[in-house]
Design a protein around this motif. Structure first.
Motif, short mmCIF file in Angstrom:
data_model
loop_
_atom_site.label_atom_id
_atom_site.label_comp_id
_atom_site.label_asym_id
_atom_site.label_seq_id
_atom_site.Cartn_x
_atom_site.Cartn_y
_atom_site.Cartn_z
N SER A 113 92.60 -21.25 -126.55
CA SER A 113 93.45 -21.08 -127.72
C SER A 113 94.43 -22.23 -127.83
O SER A 113 94.76 -22.90 -126.84
CB SER A 113 94.22 -19.76 -127.63
N GLU B 238 85.63 -17.27 -123.51
CA GLU B 238 86.60 -17.29 -124.62
C GLU B 238 86.94 -18.74 -124.91
O GLU B 238 87.13 -19.54 -124.00
CB GLU B 238 87.86 -16.52 -124.22
N ASP B 239 86.98 -19.08 -126.19
CA ASP B 239 87.39 -20.43 -126.57
C ASP B 239 88.88 -20.62 -126.26
O ASP B 239 89.69 -19.75 -126.58
CB ASP B 239 87.14 -20.68 -128.05
N THR C 62 88.94 -16.38 -118.37
CA THR C 62 87.92 -16.35 -119.42
C THR C 62 87.64 -17.74 -119.97
O THR C 62 86.53 -18.03 -120.40
CB THR C 62 88.33 -15.40 -120.56
N TRP C 63 88.63 -18.63 -119.95
CA TRP C 63 88.39 -20.02 -120.33
C TRP C 63 87.48 -20.69 -119.31
O TRP C 63 86.53 -21.39 -119.67
CB TRP C 63 89.70 -20.79 -120.40
#
Length: 489
Positions: free
Chosen positions: A371, A368-369, A362-363
């Motif tokens: 984490s 998604e940012d 997802t990155w």
């Protein structure tokens, strides 16, 4: 619908919505309709900070810079261990050495473990491994799942890969693992890669090789001091040799950079071969290293003596099929045990629970940012080296914990904790733990809790299978890399 399909549908919807709000053309989201080919290209002993793609001032990685234009670059990736054997086992199993137990020469991965190649072959992939370092193959059980697992004599180039691709051509996707040792000592690069940086006479190169060889062997011969207080301690001689290496540091820097340039050229040659055979666009291509190389920064040379950045910060560059999101850079900390679950996600296979890494899918897709939560990224459990000052200072068990720009090191044996701000102090020269008690307490507590769980797992049986004996070819290549002492005649 599996996780990969969900992620791709989400990306398509997000891109479509973004495009409908303006006149700009939507970015390509095509990562292919079938499972991609997978290539993992590992460059042994490669420091990220000595690559121009990571900002180094010498042009050491022009091919990686080209690759970065169509790939995603992770700027703060860590190797799971500071030397090859446990690091490559961790890469292929997505677990730390505290789980797989591969920490000494001859250790093999547990029979119950399912390495990446085994999983992909079960899913219908053609699989092959070409490796210059014996630790990456049969010696440690990492040949499992590969139809071909070949310990090669020369560095891997496009010609070798091209021959295999011609033999493996067919409808099935393929998984190819390449493991070169170009940047590993002895530091003796081909002349054409040294020329852009300067010149070094043969006598000096040979002298450096001799000093490095004696130093490495002394660190390993001295390991008996871990087991017996009466064993002879050669730390004084090690210190003398380190002083000699320090005097030669500018020359060693030049030679190491030339080795890096050579390794980069070999990478580029393999990329060219994939492109010439029409498989590049359909390939998930991952470049990384197993560890870095200390060049005197923290009272040591070569590798496996600490978990500072020169030893654990490595390149991690991921080219998605069709170059999706090329040119992206991700600064959040990660570790190469994340590679396996990422590959499984992109190939449509669920990682299952038997992995310790996290998928970066997802990155990579921008869904998604990244984490910056607290996590362990590297672990050292020394069963190989001894140098009295380092033994007293940080012991033989070190756990690296990251949160954003901050890095903590739990020295379990001597019960100390170091804290560094890698943005302000990338060379880790100023320990902030006395000045930042709250952050120190938080990261130290996390590392200790993680260690307690790791100890429980090892006691529950997560450890390497019985050791295997070296065959003559494995021994010869390990001796050429300085890992073993040649038998005395």
């Amino acid at each position: 619908m599996n996780r990969r399909d969900v992620a791709l549908w989400s990306l398509l919807i997000l891109t479509s919505l973004t495009a409908s709000c303006g006149d700009e053309e939507p970015a390509s989201t095509d990562v292919g309709t079938g499972p991609p080919n997978v290539v993992i290209f590992l460059m042994d002993t490669m420091r990220a900070d000595r690559l121009s793609v990571y900002g180094y001032d010498r042009p050491t990685s022009p091919r990686m810079e080209e690759l970065a234009e169509e790939a995603i670059v992770f700027e703060s990736a860590h190797a799971p261990a500071p030397w090859t054997l446990p690091s490559v086992a961790s890469l292929m199993l997505s677990s730390f050495l505290s789980e797989h137990g591969v920490v000494r020469d001859g250790d093999t991965i547990p029979g119950s473990a399912a390495p990446l190649a085994e999983r992909l072959r079960s899913a219908g992939y053609r699989t092959a491994s070409f490796h210059r370092n014996p630790y990456a193959g049969k010696l440690s059980g990492l040949d499992r799942g590969f139809e071909i697992s070949e310990l090669v004599e020369e560095e891997i180039d496009g010609e070798l890969v091209g021959r295999w691709l011609e033999d493996a051509s067919g409808e099935e996707p393929f998984f190819l693992y390449c493991h070169n040792t170009g940047a590993h000592d002895p530091y003796d690069p081909p002349a054409e890669y040294l020329a852009p940086f300067g010149s070094v006479d043969r006598e000096t190169i040979d002298r450096i090789t001799e000093i490095c060889h004696e130093y490495r062997q002394l660190t390993r011969e001295n390991i008996v001091a871990l087991l017996s207080e009466d064993a002879p301690d050669n730390s004084a001689r090690q210190a003398e040799l380190m002083k000699q290496l320090a005097e030669l540091e500018p020359t060693i820097d030049l030679l190491y950079d030339a080795e890096v340039l050579w390794a980069d050229a070999l990478l580029g040659d393999v990329i060219d071969s994939l492109k010439e055979r029409g498989v590049w666009d359909d390939t998930l291509f991952i470049v990384l290293s197993d560890h870095g190389e200390e060049l005197g920064e923290h009272a040591g040379w070569q590798h496996d003596q600490s978990t500072y950045e020169e030893l654990v910060r490595v390149p991690l560059i991921v080219k998605l099929p069709n170059g999706l999101r090329g040119g992206t850079r991700i600064s959040a900390p990660t570790t190469t045990i994340d590679v396996m679950p990422t590959v499984l996600d992109f190939t449509g296979l669920d990682p299952e629970e038997a992995v310790s890494g996290r998928s970066l899918e997802t990155w990579l897709l921008g869904l998604e940012d990244p984490s910056e939560d607290v996590r362990v990224t590297s672990v050292r459990l020394n069963r190989k080296k001894y140098y009295a000052p380092n033994k007293a200072l940080r012991g033989d068990e070190n756990i690296v914990v990251r949160q954003g720009r901050f890095k903590g090191i739990l020295n379990s044996e001597v019960d100390t904790f170091e804290l560094y701000d890698l943005e302000a102090d990338p060379g880790e020269q100023t320990d902030l733990s006395p000045r930042e008690p709250e952050r120190t307490a938080k990261l130290r507590s996390f590392a200790k809790a993680w260690r307690a769980l790791a100890v429980q797992r090892m006691r529950a049986g997560y450890q390497a299978d019985v050791q295997v004996a070296l065959d003559p070819e494995q021994r010869r290549l390990l001796e050429s890399l300085g890992y073993l002492t040649a038998p005395k005649k």
